[in-house]
Design a protein around this motif. Structure first.
Motif, PDB file in Angstrom:
ATOM      1  N   ARG A 145       0.839  -1.205   0.000  1.00 47.23           N
ATOM      2  CA  ARG A 145       0.000   0.000   0.000  1.00 47.23           C
ATOM      3  C   ARG A 145       0.871   1.251   0.000  1.00 47.23           C
ATOM      4  O   ARG A 145       0.591   2.210  -0.709  1.00 47.23           O
ATOM      5  CB  ARG A 145      -0.941  -0.012   1.200  1.00 47.23           C
ATOM      6  N   ALA A 146       1.944   1.264   0.790  1.00 49.25           N
ATOM      7  CA  ALA A 146       2.846   2.418   0.839  1.00 49.25           C
ATOM      8  C   ALA A 146       3.550   2.616  -0.502  1.00 49.25           C
ATOM      9  O   ALA A 146       3.699   3.747  -0.975  1.00 49.25           O
ATOM     10  CB  ALA A 146       3.875   2.239   1.949  1.00 49.25           C
ATOM     11  N   ASP A 147       3.975   1.521  -1.136  1.00 46.30           N
ATOM     12  CA  ASP A 147       4.614   1.613  -2.453  1.00 46.30           C
ATOM     13  C   ASP A 147       3.654   2.211  -3.477  1.00 46.30           C
ATOM     14  O   ASP A 147       4.042   3.050  -4.290  1.00 46.30           O
ATOM     15  CB  ASP A 147       5.083   0.239  -2.932  1.00 46.30           C
ATOM     16  N   ARG A 148       2.406   1.795  -3.442  1.00 49.84           N
ATOM     17  CA  ARG A 148       1.414   2.296  -4.399  1.00 49.84           C
ATOM     18  C   ARG A 148       1.199   3.795  -4.189  1.00 49.84           C
ATOM     19  O   ARG A 148       1.128   4.563  -5.147  1.00 49.84           O
ATOM     20  CB  ARG A 148       0.104   1.538  -4.234  1.00 49.84           C
ATOM     21  N   LYS A 149       1.098   4.226  -2.934  1.00 47.70           N
ATOM     22  CA  LYS A 149       0.916   5.656  -2.650  1.00 47.70           C
ATOM     23  C   LYS A 149       2.116   6.468  -3.127  1.00 47.70           C
ATOM     24  O   LYS A 149       1.963   7.539  -3.698  1.00 47.70           O
ATOM     25  CB  LYS A 149       0.691   5.875  -1.153  1.00 47.70           C
ATOM     26  N   LEU A 150       3.315   5.946  -2.906  1.00 49.64           N
ATOM     27  CA  LEU A 150       4.514   6.654  -3.363  1.00 49.64           C
ATOM     28  C   LEU A 150       4.556   6.766  -4.886  1.00 49.64           C
ATOM     29  O   LEU A 150       4.944   7.797  -5.435  1.00 49.64           O
ATOM     30  CB  LEU A 150       5.769   5.959  -2.853  1.00 49.64           C
ATOM     31  N   LYS A 151       4.145   5.726  -5.573  1.00 45.94           N
ATOM     32  CA  LYS A 151       4.111   5.767  -7.036  1.00 45.94           C
ATOM     33  C   LYS A 151       3.114   6.815  -7.526  1.00 45.94           C
ATOM     34  O   LYS A 151       3.391   7.560  -8.463  1.00 45.94           O
ATOM     35  CB  LYS A 151       3.744   4.391  -7.600  1.00 45.94           C
ATOM     36  N   ILE A 152       1.960   6.882  -6.899  1.00 42.20           N
ATOM     37  CA  ILE A 152       0.941   7.861  -7.294  1.00 42.20           C
ATOM     38  C   ILE A 152       1.441   9.279  -7.039  1.00 42.20           C
ATOM     39  O   ILE A 152       1.351  10.153  -7.906  1.00 42.20           O
ATOM     40  CB  ILE A 152      -0.392   7.587  -6.560  1.00 42.20           C
ATOM     41  N   VAL A 153       1.983   9.529  -5.845  1.00 44.82           N
ATOM     42  CA  VAL A 153       2.492  10.863  -5.512  1.00 44.82           C
ATOM     43  C   VAL A 153       3.635  11.251  -6.452  1.00 44.82           C
ATOM     44  O   VAL A 153       3.681  12.366  -6.971  1.00 44.82           O
ATOM     45  CB  VAL A 153       2.948  10.925  -4.031  1.00 44.82           C
TER      46      VAL A 153
END
Length: 140
Positions: free
Chosen positions: A20-28
């Motif tokens: 979940r953290a990786d996905r948020k970082l990719k989006i940001v």
């Protein structure tokens, strides 16, 4: 004997916290990257479109201690009269000539050789800049 499992069955309980953290970082990161590209593109477009008159020194030839021939390529709107300022310097970088040149031709690209008078032998020519003509600009 039964075997003991370590950990949870894969894919059974949703994504892990790391995923979940990786996905948020990719989006940001993607949003910031697109924003940065937009800003750079806007600045570049404003710079190019904002110049009503621009020019480039193609070449120059020192004719004598008091004269330099300069080949200029001027780009402008056909309806605009442009004024370009040239300076010349000697080998000690002292200014030995300065003049404004008016380009009123009804063309968007003007190739012209102009003569710059100098007070000493020039070793370099510098195009200070170009701008649309005003009523008070001098013509050479």
């Amino acid at each position: 004997m039964s075997s003991v499992r370590e950990g949870l069955p894969e894919g059974r309980y949703g994504r892990s916290a790391d995923e979940r953290a990786d996905r948020k970082l990719k989006i940001v990161g993607s949003v910031l990257g697109v924003g940065l590209l937009g800003v750079v593109g806007w600045i570049g477009w404003d710079y190019v479109a904002g110049q009503a008159v621009s020019a480039e020194v193609i070449k120059f030839q020192v004719v004598s201690d008091s004269e330099v021939k300069v080949h200029l390529e001027v780009r402008k709107e056909a309806s605009v009269t442009g004024v370009c300022t040239l300076i010349s310097q000697d080998k000690e970088h002292a200014e030995v000539g300065r003049a404004d040149y008016r380009f009123g031709q009804r063309e968007s690209r003007v190739d012209e050789v102009v003569t710059l008078k100098t007070t000493g032998r020039a070793t370099m020519i510098d195009l200070v800049g170009c701008q649309p003509s005003t009523a008070t600009a001098s013509a050479n």
